[in-house]
Structure formats: C-alpha cells, structure tokens
Design an enzyme around this catalytic site. Structure first.
Site, short mmCIF file in Angstrom:
data_model
loop_
_atom_site.label_atom_id
_atom_site.label_comp_id
_atom_site.label_asym_id
_atom_site.label_seq_id
_atom_site.Cartn_x
_atom_site.Cartn_y
_atom_site.Cartn_z
N LYS A 18 37.14 24.82 42.65
CA LYS A 18 38.07 25.29 43.67
C LYS A 18 38.99 24.17 44.16
O LYS A 18 39.96 24.39 44.85
CB LYS A 18 37.30 25.90 44.84
CG LYS A 18 36.49 27.14 44.45
CD LYS A 18 35.67 27.67 45.62
CE LYS A 18 34.70 28.78 45.23
NZ LYS A 18 35.33 30.11 45.15
N THR A 70 38.81 36.44 47.03
CA THR A 70 39.06 37.52 47.97
C THR A 70 39.61 36.94 49.28
O THR A 70 40.31 37.61 50.02
CB THR A 70 37.77 38.32 48.27
OG1 THR A 70 36.70 37.40 48.44
CG2 THR A 70 37.45 39.27 47.14
N HIS A 110 31.23 38.71 37.55
CA HIS A 110 31.96 37.97 38.60
C HIS A 110 32.24 36.53 38.24
O HIS A 110 32.71 35.78 39.10
CB HIS A 110 31.17 37.99 39.90
CG HIS A 110 31.06 39.34 40.54
ND1 HIS A 110 31.95 39.80 41.48
CD2 HIS A 110 30.18 40.34 40.34
CE1 HIS A 110 31.60 41.02 41.87
NE2 HIS A 110 30.52 41.37 41.18
N LYS A 128 42.63 38.07 52.05
CA LYS A 128 42.51 38.12 53.51
C LYS A 128 43.62 37.32 54.17
O LYS A 128 44.17 37.72 55.20
CB LYS A 128 41.12 37.62 53.93
CG LYS A 128 40.00 38.52 53.43
CD LYS A 128 38.62 37.86 53.47
CE LYS A 128 37.63 38.66 52.63
NZ LYS A 128 36.36 37.95 52.36
N LYS A 157 36.53 28.31 51.88
CA LYS A 157 35.78 28.92 50.79
C LYS A 157 34.62 27.99 50.49
O LYS A 157 34.56 26.88 51.03
CB LYS A 157 36.65 29.09 49.54
CG LYS A 157 37.43 27.81 49.17
CD LYS A 157 38.32 28.02 47.95
CE LYS A 157 39.63 28.70 48.27
NZ LYS A 157 39.84 29.95 47.55
N ARG A 158 33.67 28.43 49.63
CA ARG A 158 32.61 27.52 49.24
C ARG A 158 33.20 26.23 48.67
O ARG A 158 34.27 26.25 48.06
CB ARG A 158 31.70 28.18 48.19
CG ARG A 158 30.79 29.23 48.77
CD ARG A 158 29.84 28.65 49.78
NE ARG A 158 28.78 27.89 49.15
CZ ARG A 158 27.50 28.24 49.13
NH1 ARG A 158 27.11 29.35 49.72
NH2 ARG A 158 26.60 27.49 48.54
C1 NBG Z 1 32.57 35.27 42.69
C2 NBG Z 1 33.85 34.68 42.14
C3 NBG Z 1 35.04 35.02 43.02
C4 NBG Z 1 35.10 36.52 43.25
C5 NBG Z 1 33.78 36.99 43.81
C6 NBG Z 1 33.75 38.48 44.00
C7 NBG Z 1 30.27 34.79 41.98
C8 NBG Z 1 29.33 34.72 40.83
N1 NBG Z 1 31.54 35.10 41.69
O1 NBG Z 1 36.23 34.60 42.39
O2 NBG Z 1 33.74 33.30 42.03
O3 NBG Z 1 36.14 36.83 44.14
O4 NBG Z 1 32.72 36.66 42.92
O5 NBG Z 1 34.09 39.15 42.82
O6 NBG Z 1 29.87 34.58 43.09
#
Ligand code: NBG
Length: 836
Positions: A576, A678, A379, A682, A570-571
C-alpha cells in the site's frame, strides 16, 4: 402439527399513559424517553448516584434494539412463510462498526432519540461515543461483509451473515514513543446490548481422531468419523436493520464452548485441572481474531476457527431446511452460500460430508448440490495471502475431510485430463494438493472447484485473476467467472458520517439519494453554481475542524482546517506504500528548508492504520511516520506550511470522522496489488479527490469521475510486471535522482529519529536493495503528481468543482449496486417485503 393458538394479551397501561407496546416499540419522543428510563431502571439497575453516561448509551441501545425486535421477528417469519431463497454470507470477519448511530439512522428515529435524551439532560453525540465497536475484522474484507449486510437488508433480500463471535477482536492500537503498541480488545467487557444469545441454537463440531468404514443396513459402504474432541457452537444473533424498510436480517455469530463444562469423572477422581482443561481448550477456538490482514498464518487454531464456524453454519442451514419440511435435495434452491475469500472454503468439503456421510445422499447428487450452492469471491492475488494448509496439520484436525478432498480431486483431475489430454503439467498446477515442497491443500483451488460462480472485486482484479492465479480454472470453466466491483454503504459512510453533507444533499436532491445513489448525478449541474460551492466548502471545512479537534485530543498535534487535508488511512502494508507517501513528505520538507520562499499549498498529512503485530517492516513504517511527524511539526521553518499526524487506532468509529474531512485521498498501491480498495470509495463519496495508481477500483473511480478530476501517476500493472521480469534495480532509481538519494540519506542519518541511525536502516536498505513494491520506481512520478495537486489546490473554486463532481459521480460505488449484481447474477435471490 396444528398451528399454535393465537393468544391475545391486552397491553397494560403505564402511569405515563403510554401502553407497554409503546414503551417497547413507540417511535415518538415520549415513548423513547420512557423506554430509556425503563431500561435504566429495569435492565441496568444503578441508583441515580451511580448512573453513568455509559448507562445512558446502554439503555438507549436496548430501547433501539426493542424497536428492531418485531421487525426482525417479522422478517424471520416472512422468510419462513414465503420459502424464498436466502443468501448465506460466510465470512470469518464482520467489521460492523458502532451500531447505535447506524440503527437510529436506518430506523429513521435520530431526531426523536436526540430529543428524548435531551429531555433527560443528555447529548446524543456524547452518548454515541460511549459505544465500544465490535472490531471483528481486520480491514477491507471484514468491512465489505458489513456493508453487504446493510445493503441486503435495505434491498429487502433475505440474508444471514454467518461468522465467528471472537471474544477479542482486532487489538486497540496505541502509539508509544512513535511505535505501535497492541492492547487487547475487551469489547465484551461491559456487555453487548446488540446481540441476543440463543443457547438453544447449538451445533456440535468434531475435531481430530480417525475414520472408520462400515456397511449400513442397506449394504452400502459408509464412513464414520471418530473424533478426538467435540466442541459445541452456540449462536449469538445481531439483528441488522435495513434503511427505510422493515426488513431486519440476522448476523449469526458462533461461540465455542465445551460440550460439558466439567468432566465429572475427572472431577470426582480429584483431578480438578483435568476437569476444566477441556472447557479451556474448547473455548480457545473463538477466543481471538488473528490480526493479520493479507498474509495467511498457517496456524492449527486458525484452521480450527474456519472449520468451526463453517460447520455450525451449514448444520444450521440443514436444520432450518428440515424445519421447513423441505427435502435436503432442494438445498441449493433454498440457500445461496457465498464464500468471502477462501477462509470458509472448507465448507465445500463439509457440505459434502454432511450430505454423503450424514444424510446418505449419493456422491454425484451431493456434488451437484454443493457446486450449485456455493459462490466464491477472491479478494487477493498476493501469493503470501493465498491459503494453503500443510497436509499433516490438515490430516490431524480433519481426517475425514482430507479423504473427501482426495475423492473430489480424483474426480476433478479426471475431468481435467479428459478436457486437456496429455497435459500433465496442467493437472499438477490445478490439483487441490500442492506437491512442490511441503505437500498442502490449496484452498483457492478447492473454492474454485466447489463453486458455480467465481468473482474478483474490481474489474482489473477480476481480469488479473483470470490471467494469473486462476488462469487454468478460467480456461476450464470460463462461464463461472465474473466481476463484482466492491461497494460501500452510503448510509453509514455518507449520511451518518457526514451530517452536514447529508443535509445539503437532502436540500438539493430530496431524501431518496441514500437508496438511489444514481440521483447524485444531479449534483453535476450544481458544480457550476458559486453559492452551492460556498456551501460545499463550508461543510468540508467544518468536517476538517471536527477531525482536527479529534486529532488534537488524541495526539496533541494541532492542524489548521484551512490547509489541504491529505489523508492515507488503511492497514499498514508495504504494497500500500505508506512509505512512498513519507518519501514525498520528506522531499517537500527538504525543499522548504532549502528554499524558504517556495510557494506550496499548506498541507496536513494525516495517516492512520494498524500493522499486524508480527509484521516487522510495517511497524517500522509507523515509527517512520511518527519520527518524521515529530521532526517536522517541531520545525518552525516549515510547520506553518506542513504538518504530519498519525491518528492512533484507526477503526470504523474514527473513520467516520476521517473520510468526510479529506481533500485528498491517497490510493498509491503498486499497480496490480490492491484487489479493489474500499476506502478509496468512502473518500470519493465524501468529495475527496484521489491521487492514485491504476490499481484495484481506482481504475473505475477514475473512469466514473473523469481523468481530469483524478490525479493519476505511476507504473501500470503491465509495466510493473515488465520491470520485474527484466530485473529491477532500485539503485538505478537512486543513481539517476539526486533528490531521492538525499531524502533516503536524511532518513538513514537518524535525522528523524533523534540521531539514532539504526532505527530506519532496515527500511532504507529494503528500499535500496530490494524494493519489492517498486516504491523508488514510482517516486519521481508521485512527487511530480503531488506538485499538480498543490497547484490545483490554489484554485479553490475549481477544486470545489472537482470535489462536487467526485461525490456526484460516486453512485456506482454504493454497495446497493454491488449487492443487486450478486443477487441477480450469482445468487438468484429476490426481494421479500416485510410488513409490520
Ligand atoms: C482485501 C483487499 C482489498 C479489498 C478487500 C475487500 C483481503 C484478503 N483482501 O483491496 O486487499 O478491497 O479485500 O474486497 O483482505
């Protein structure tokens, strides 16, 4: 064993004329109403004078759970009888979000529940707000796991989600004077109606100690692990109901407790504190979720959490296998185990230990089973997020596992040498043990070596994975690699979150679209229908009003629902680039101040997201957003055309209000850094247009919706890498752009911090002298792109057309598509229909 005798008990009849079965399982209004009153009386037990709204929530939740119960049991029985292969999704995080609304939707009884509550004088929407969501995840990774459980059940695939029952989930965020404050998440405070404790489902997990060699009866050399401590894990099950089907799968979360609550020996000798110490230490394991999104924290306890839940889960699988009378040699035919990132990758070693040390399989057979069993999803490519564990820490906690890793590594590196003879540099690069600096175990390498399938989460990300972090592994085993672009569940994030749009889609397409998102393409024809566009706009505006009300209630900031809603949730993370968004806002602010007659589209800039408590820069960025908001919102020269709001405590619950209200979705990460995203999906589902870079799944979103319906800007991954290679100097960007310079100076001057010139110095300095995520390099392109957005907004009809096309072309991003791919291409798991 002979089958147990079937005992038939006649259902008793209650005074209302409903049978007991109806009260527990009836889907009609009368049955639901009776069930709620029964639970109020028999499960909760407050006299009318003390009955609260929360009691109604709890009673309805129990009534809904009852209705899932026989679906759940039938699913378990069906899976057992059919002896089909089952997906085990191992994840340290499951960010499920509120259950009640979703379960009503998936069971198809929202209207009935609403009517039942109305007869009891209650409003379902208000009752739904009482739910405290289980925040057992940080962000995208944990929410993806939750979306995948929804799709697995809906697609009738036998599956279990295995994870950790954290007593404290992700903290609640409050904003105090513009700064983030973290409040402990006491989500279990008032009980959890959705879980079913299974104290009899327990496994024992060892820690520490040492290993001993011995010879078994057959004369074979074996190893015994003599642990320092044993912790008990017990199961808590949450049924996860599929949409429109009977299948109801299980989320099984493990909770740690001491093997004995009291050390009676110590107790009797009078050492009371010694007696409870073991209990406290053991229960610490599942106490709290680590609130870090991407960067890994090399904490002993975190490794302990990972090993704990993985060991419980694998032991549980072996136990169930033997209950079904299937030989352990057939493990991989019955279980497809997916590693959600490297967090559960210790599972590769634990399965080897269980098979070799405990079940006495020979190594080669055990290894073949292990590799056949596991799949690994990566991820992130961010180096700071790749998990490694220092050898001393690993050795202290898992001495036996380290020995097994050495053996896996020895055999693996022999293979590497056989394939690439003489290439010792490659051998060092691929080793499971990192030797540059402090020696460590590389968990991504372990996951890659121990899995037959390895995937990234968007096309671009999977390509980069093969070209960078796992390049050597790709060259060794190209057949193991594939892409599985993420998806999100349209049930929660469209049908549930956006009831207005749901009704319109039902009217236009019928009611199958939530399980057949490709049908949304039929909307394309409607994009040219002016009456349809009017309806579309009315729904969006109502959603914006709903969000504006929420924001007013939580921040005192009043937003105009006719403005363009420009949203980034988002975080908070430098990659980002929330601060790039802020630079644009300040640019616009200055332009308006200098040129009051400037024609811009009035805009509400909305932010939300948590920062890791120890992430200095992310917390400053939150303060910066709030400082800019305070200044701009109070300035009568501009506040009739722009405002800024930070929504506190972004979570699944308020996300369901936020996505449907967006006109513009901000997806502005540095190219190559966001694995997929993701949230971007949405927003698209709900008809927002995207402004974004060519990063993660944005690439595929743009491909689907068409370049003309997407606001693209910024450097590409190659350009980013090129600039970094050549030596990036953010000061050059400032020198060549006087507007950027003025914006940075204004922030630095204390203008947005009540004259305090210290607060944002670190942010500005970081951008000026380091700027690791190329914010300044993309600034001019971003501002120019925002001008195109502003101009496009002026043409309402065309904007609406583009909005409709975004929803119409979002079908690919359903988690159903993603889960079908996993099932067909990695897990080889077939549907199993559950009958009632
Ligand atoms: C996160 C990514 C996102 C991705 C999500 C789900 C982690 C390690 N990775 O871009 O930063 O959408 O995983 O795949 O949290």
């Amino acid at each position: 064993k002979p089958p147990p005798k079937q005992i038939k008990i006649a259902p008793p009849v209650t005074t209302t004329g409903l049978t007991d079965v109806d009260v527990r399982s009836g889907m009609q209004v009368a049955a639901l109403k009776q069930a709620v009153t029964d639970h109020l009386r028999y499960s909760i037990g407050h006299p009318p004078v003390a009955t609260t709204l929360h009691d109604y929530y709890y009673a309805l939740a129990l009534a809904v759970r009852d209705r899932m119960q026989h679906r759940w049991l039938n699913t378990l029985q069906t899976n057992f009888d059919l002896k089909r292969k089952i997906v085990c999704y191992l994840s340290a995080e499951f960010l499920m979000g509120p259950h009640l609304g979703n379960n009503l939707l998936n069971l198809g009884i929202e209207q009935e529940a609403r009517a039942a509550l109305a007869e009891l004088g209650q409003d379902l929407d208000i009752v739904l707000e009482c739910e405290e969501e289980p925040g057992l995840g940080n962000g995208g990774l944990g929410r993806l796991a939750a979306c995948y459980l929804d799709s697995l059940a809906t697609l009738q695939r036998p599956a279990v989600g295995y994870g950790i029952r954290y007593e404290f989930g992700i903290f609640d965020q409050e904003i105090h004077d513009g700064w983030q404050a973290e409040i402990t998440d006491k989500w279990l405070r008032y009980g959890n109606p959705w879980e079913i404790a299974k104290p009899e489902v327990a496994h024992y997990v060892n820690w520490g100690g040492h290993t001993e060699y011995y010879r078994d009866e057959a004369g074979n050399d074996r190893v015994r692990w003599m642990p320092y401590r044993v912790v008990k894990g017990t199961a808590y099950d949450t049924p996860t109901q599929g949409y429109g089907v009977n299948n109801c799968n299980t989320l099984r979360l493990w909770s740690a407790e001491a093997v004995e609550s009291f050390d009676f020996q110590a107790f009797n000798t009078g050492d009371y504190y010694q007696a409870v110490e073991d209990k406290i230490i053991s229960e610490t394991v599942t106490k709290v979720l680590y609130p870090n999104d991407e960067p890994q924290i090399g904490k002993h306890l975190r490794l302990g959490q990972q090993y704990f839940f993985v060991s419980c889960s694998l032991q549980n699988m072996l136990h169930i296998l033997s209950l079904s009378g299937v030989p352990v040699e057939n493990f991989a035919e019955r279980y497809a185990v997916q590693l959600n990132d490297t967090h559960p990758s210790i599972g590769v070693v634990e399965l080897m230990r269980l098979l070799v040390d405990e079940r006495r399989l020979d190594w080669d057979k055990a290894w073949a089973i292990t590799v056949q069993t596991f799949g690994y999803t990566n991820h992130t490519l961010l180096p700071e997020a790749l998990e490694t564990w220092p050898l001393p820490m690993f050795q202290a906690l898992l001495p036996r596992h380290l020995e097994i890793i050495y053996e896996i590594n020895r055999r693996f590196l022999d293979e590497v040498r056989a394939r690439f003879s003489g290439d010792e540099a490659r051998v060092a690069r691929m080793s499971l043990i990192g030797e540059e600096g402090e020696k460590c175990v590389r968990m991504a390498h372990l996951a890659a070596v121990g899995s037959h399938a390895i995937n990234g989460v968007a096309a671009l990300h999977s390509d980069l994975l093969k070209a960078s972090v796992l390049k050597d592994f790709y060259e060794m085993w190209p057949e193991r690699f594939s892409n599985k672009t993420n998806g999100v569940t349209p049930r929660r994030f469209l049908a549930l979150a956006n009831p207005g749009l749901r009704a319109l889609l039902n009217e236009a397409l019928g009611e199958q679209w939530p399980v057949n998102m490709e049908q949304l393409h039929q909307l394309e024809a409607k994009a040219d229908d002016a009456a349809f566009r009017r309806k579309w706009r009315a729904i969006k505006e109502a959603n914006k009003k709903r969000l504006a009300d929420y924001i007013l209630a939580h921040t005192d900031i009043e937003l105009d629902p006719t403005w363009l809603f420009d949203i980034q949730v988002k975080r908070i993370h430098e990659y980002k680039r929330q601060h790039l968004n802020v630079l644009h806002i300040v640019t616009l602010y200055r332009r308006l101040k200098e040129n009051p007659g400037l024609n811009i589209s009035p805009r509400a800039f909305i932010f939300g997201g948590k920062a890791a408590p120890g992430y200095f820069m992310a917390k400053r960025i939150i303060k910066l957003i709030n400082g800019v908001a305070e200044t701009i919102n109070a300035d009568p020269d501009v506040n009739t055309r722009m405002k800024v709001a930070f929504v506190p405590n972004f979570n699944v619950q308020n996300a369901q209000l936020i996505y449907p209200a967006a006109d513009l979705s901000e997806q502005i990460s540095t190219a190559g850094k966001e694995a997929s995203g993701t949230g971007n999906m949405k927003f698209m589902l709900n008809g927002a247009l995207t402004i974004g870079t060519l990063d993660g799944a944005n690439v595929e979103i743009r491909e689907e919706v068409g370049a003309e319906n997407f606001f693209l800007f910024g450097l590409t991954t190659e350009e980013v890498e090129h600039i970094k290679r050549e030596g990036y100097h953010p000061t050059d960007c400032i020198a060549s752009n006087s507007e950027l310079r003025t914006v940075l100076e204004l922030i630095n001057s204390g203008y947005f911090s009540r004259g305090d010139a210290e607060v944002f110095r670190s942010v500005v300095n970081n951008l000026t002298y380091s700027d690791p995520f190329l914010v300044l390099a993309d600034y001019a392109a971003y501002v120019a792109c925002q001008e195109r957005v502003s101009a496009a907004w002026q043409d309402k009809e065309n904007w609406t057309r583009m909005s409709i096309l975004n929803t119409a072309r979002s079908g690919k991003f359903s988690s159903d598509r993603a889960i079908r791919e996993y099932c067909d291409e990695i897990w080889n798991v077939q549907p199993a229909t559950v009958k009632l």
